[in-house]
Design an enzyme around this catalytic site. Structure first.
Site, PDB file in Angstrom:
ATOM      1  N   PHE A 122       0.874  -1.266   0.038  1.00 58.96           N
ATOM      2  CA  PHE A 122       0.049   0.083  -0.170  1.00 58.96           C
ATOM      3  C   PHE A 122       0.781   1.229   0.072  1.00 58.96           C
ATOM      4  O   PHE A 122       1.663   1.408   0.802  1.00 58.96           O
ATOM      5  CB  PHE A 122      -1.050  -0.110   1.232  1.00 58.96           C
ATOM      6  CG  PHE A 122      -1.956   1.245   1.156  1.00 58.96           C
ATOM      7  CD1 PHE A 122      -3.302   1.227   0.319  1.00 58.96           C
ATOM      8  CD2 PHE A 122      -1.504   2.349   1.879  1.00 58.96           C
ATOM      9  CE1 PHE A 122      -3.955   2.241   0.394  1.00 58.96           C
ATOM     10  CE2 PHE A 122      -2.606   3.666   1.733  1.00 58.96           C
ATOM     11  CZ  PHE A 122      -3.680   3.404   0.991  1.00 58.96           C
ATOM     12  N   ASP A 207       9.304   2.532   1.071  1.00 62.86           N
ATOM     13  CA  ASP A 207       8.237   3.286   1.792  1.00 62.86           C
ATOM     14  C   ASP A 207       8.286   3.089   3.317  1.00 62.86           C
ATOM     15  O   ASP A 207       7.792   1.973   4.003  1.00 62.86           O
ATOM     16  CB  ASP A 207       6.845   2.824   1.130  1.00 62.86           C
ATOM     17  CG  ASP A 207       5.697   3.560   1.630  1.00 62.86           C
ATOM     18  OD1 ASP A 207       5.629   4.062   2.713  1.00 62.86           O
ATOM     19  OD2 ASP A 207       4.542   3.419   0.942  1.00 62.86           O
ATOM     20  N   LYS A 236       3.173   9.970   8.288  1.00 62.36           N
ATOM     21  CA  LYS A 236       2.516   9.637   9.440  1.00 62.36           C
ATOM     22  C   LYS A 236       3.053  10.260  10.945  1.00 62.36           C
ATOM     23  O   LYS A 236       2.754  11.118  11.111  1.00 62.36           O
ATOM     24  CB  LYS A 236       2.364   7.924   9.320  1.00 62.36           C
ATOM     25  CG  LYS A 236       1.240   7.511   8.392  1.00 62.36           C
ATOM     26  CD  LYS A 236       0.905   6.196   8.632  1.00 62.36           C
ATOM     27  CE  LYS A 236       0.035   5.582   7.494  1.00 62.36           C
ATOM     28  NZ  LYS A 236      -1.312   5.825   7.953  1.00 62.36           N
TER      29      LYS A 236
END
Length: 390
Positions: A122, A207, A236
């Protein structure tokens, strides 16, 4: 009737206050928050140092645009560089934007367009980051995607060697797949990644949107896999809830992101930088990271011991304070039952309970969470099995 697009299946919980690892909803119910805004509030809710930094900046300057020198950007960029293998930083507002920038940078710097990413990965929901995401359910309904992405199973060395060519710009990977079920890269695949990138001259993009900023017990998770990525993406946990993302890249990529090649109106604004500076100064201290690693090991060991006898549980996996309980059944009812008992956890795919407590969680809070998880999972494990007769 809500005026919001129904893009989220929202729970019947309205948080109104948070402190550390605790959330309080509009009914006055208190929860142990082991979601942390999906690995965002790494320092917990309303951390005093982050609050103070943002409050101070609020009284000085909110926004001026990237036409100007912004001192906070230089400070945070230097800290990110000092704690990674990168040399330069580009600031944006989210993980999807960071990954979009990574895709653009890889294509522009190499002059190639083919990118390999992993199934069940993702990377975001913009057209570019969605194309990098190896999940059909994310793609459905949006028509043709950005072309020249190839998906392979993580840890499949043969597939990796078969799809990478001299025309491959980059390999894009999470060393721990968050949304994909807390699936870890193995050491052999990490070594294969290094060899393939060197052989074919392609870039390695890691990532770290969910795994970065101390989540796994090191500044970035790639450090635990002996990798040296060309590009690292983070978001995040970088702002502890304030929207901010970043791309960190090696020096050989500098010229590809020259003036006019990429940009962001709000990226790296003074408020975001105030939050990020407070976060990284706290999280990247060696003592803090050692504490995260030790608490993560304690959590995993005690969780494994508590759940070992349950037939329902297949395994406990993860690193640091990014853990998953893989089950033989769908976990939506388990997550709901935990919520009823005051513990917030979330899924990672249909059959994995994902656990992402704040990095400042206490051992007592960990033990309380384990007690709730064991109680709920034991109840499900002991429930009568329904037999289907022909």
């Amino acid at each position: 009737m809500s005026a919001l697009f129904p893009t989220y299946a929202k729970w019947d919980v309205k948080p109104i206050k948070g402190n550390g690892s605790r959330l309080i909803d509009s009914r006055g119910k208190e929860y142990l928050d082991f979601i942390s805004g999906i690995a965002v509030c790494n320092l917990g809710h309303c951390h005093p140092k982050v609050n103070a930094a943002v409050e101070s900046q609020l009284q000085q300057l909110w926004h001026v645009s990237n036409l100007f020198q912004i001192e906070g950007q230089e400070k945070v960029a230097q800290i990110l560089v000092n704690n990674s293998v990168g040399d330069y930083v580009f600031f944006c507002n989210s993980g999807a934007e960071a990954n979009e920038a990574a895709i653009k940078l890889a294509r522009k710097s190499t002059g190639k367009h083919h990118i390999v990413s992993m199934r069940n990965s993702f990377h975001g929901r913009t057209l570019g980051s969605m194309a990098a995401t190896g999940q059909d359910k994310i793609h459905q309904g949006f028509g043709p995607l950005l072309s020249e992405f190839t998906y392979i199973e993580m840890n499949n060395q043969q597939a990796l060697e078969e799809v990478v060519t001299t025309e491959t710009a980059a390999i894009m990977v999470e060393v721990i797949q968050g949304e994909g079920g807390i699936q870890l890269m193995n050491d052999d695949f990490a070594e294969a990644l290094k060899n393939v990138c060197e052989k074919y001259g392609c870039l390695l993009i890691i990532d770290e949107v969910q795994t970065g900023i101390g989540r796994t017990g090191t500044a970035f998770a790639y450090e635990q896999f002996n990798l040296s990525p060309d590009i690292i993406t983070v978001a995040k946990g970088l702002g502890n809830g304030f929207p901010v993302g970043a791309l960190i890249g090696k020096s050989h990529l500098k010229e590809a992101f020259s003036p006019g090649s990429h940009g962001s109106t709000f990226g790296g604004n003074p408020l975001a930088m105030a939050a990020a500076e407070a976060v990284v100064n706290e999280v990247f201290s060696p003592e803090f990271l050692v504490d995260v690693k030790e608490k993560g090991e304690l959590f995993k060991e005690e969780l494994e011991q508590s759940l070992r006898s349950l037939e329902l549980v297949e395994e406990v996996r993860g690193k640091g304070l990014m853990l998953g309980i893989a089950c033989k059944t769908e976990v939506a009812p388990i997550i709901e039952a935990c919520r009823e008992k005051g513990l917030l956890v979330l899924p990672a795919g249909p059959k994995v309970v994902r656990i992402l407590p704040p990095l400042i969680v206490t051992e007592d809070e960990i033990k309380t969470a384990i007690g709730i998880l064991k109680d709920v999972l034991s109840t499900v494990d002991q429930a009568p099995k329904v037999s289907v007769e022909n």
